[in-house]
Design a protein around this motif. Structure first.
Motif: not given
Length: 151
Positions: A40-44, A88-90, A111-113, A126-133
Motif C-alpha cells: 500500500t502507499a500514500d504519496y503526499g 525513514r529516508v529523505y 521523506e519516504y516512511q 509493504a507500505h510507503r508514506r511520502m511526506v512532502i515538505s
C-alpha cells in the motif's frame, strides 16, 4: 548498534537505491524487487494506493511523460523492533519537462516512511508514506507520455 542492524540498514538501502534508479531509468519491472505485490502507499496525501501494480501505474503516469529526473535519497534511519521494521529516508526529486515543457523544472523535498517485510527474495516495502515538505517549480511537467508527445 550491532552488526545485524548494520546489515539490515545496508540491505534496505540497496532496495531504496533500486527504487530511485528504477524511477529515473523508467525500469518499471524493477519495482518487483522493491514493493510487495499487495503493498500500500500514500504519496503526499494525494494518492492512496493498494497493490504494486497501481503504485507503479501512478509513478508511470507522473514520470513517463517527464524528461530526465533524479531521485536522491539520504539520511536513512532504520527502526527495527520485534513488531516491525520501519525506515525513514529523505528524498530530493528533481524533474525536467519534456517536449514543449523541456525548459520547465519541478523539484520536491520529501521523506519516504516505509514499513518492510522480509521475503524469500529479500526485503520489500509493504507500505510507503511520502511526506512532502517543499515543492518548487511546475508540477504540470509530471504527466503521462501521451500528453508530453502532444505537449
Amino acid at each position: 548498534m550491532d552488526i545485524n542492524n548494520l546489515l539490515l540498514e545496508r540491505e534496505l538501502n540497496v532496495v531504496l537505491s533500486r527504487y530511485a534508479r528504477a524511477c529515473d531509468q523508467r525500469d518499471w519491472s524493477a519495482m518487483e524487487d522493491v514493493f510487495l505485490e499487495d503493498a500500500t502507499a500514500d504519496y503526499g496525501g494525494l494518492q492512496h494506493l493498494q497493490g504494486r501494480e497501481p503504485i507503479v501505474a501512478m509513478i508511470r503516469v507522473h514520470l513517463d511523460g517527464c524528461g530526465p529526473s533524479q531521485h536522491l535519497l539520504g539520511n536513512l534511519l532504520v527502526d527495527a523492533s520485534d513488531a516491525a521494521i520501519e525506515s525513514r529516508v529523505y528524498v530530493r526529486a528533481a524533474h525536467r519537462g519534456a517536449g514543449s515543457m523541456r525548459d520547465i523544472t519541478y523539484e520536491s523535498l520529501a521523506e519516504y516512511q516505509d514499513r518492510w517485510v522480509s521475503t524469500a527474495n529479500g526485503w520489500r516495502i509493504a507500505h510507503r508514506r511520502m511526506v512532502i515538505s517543499h515543492e518548487q517549480g511546475c508540477r504540470d511537467i509530471l504527466r503521462p507520455a501521451t500528453e508530453a508527445a502532444h505537449g
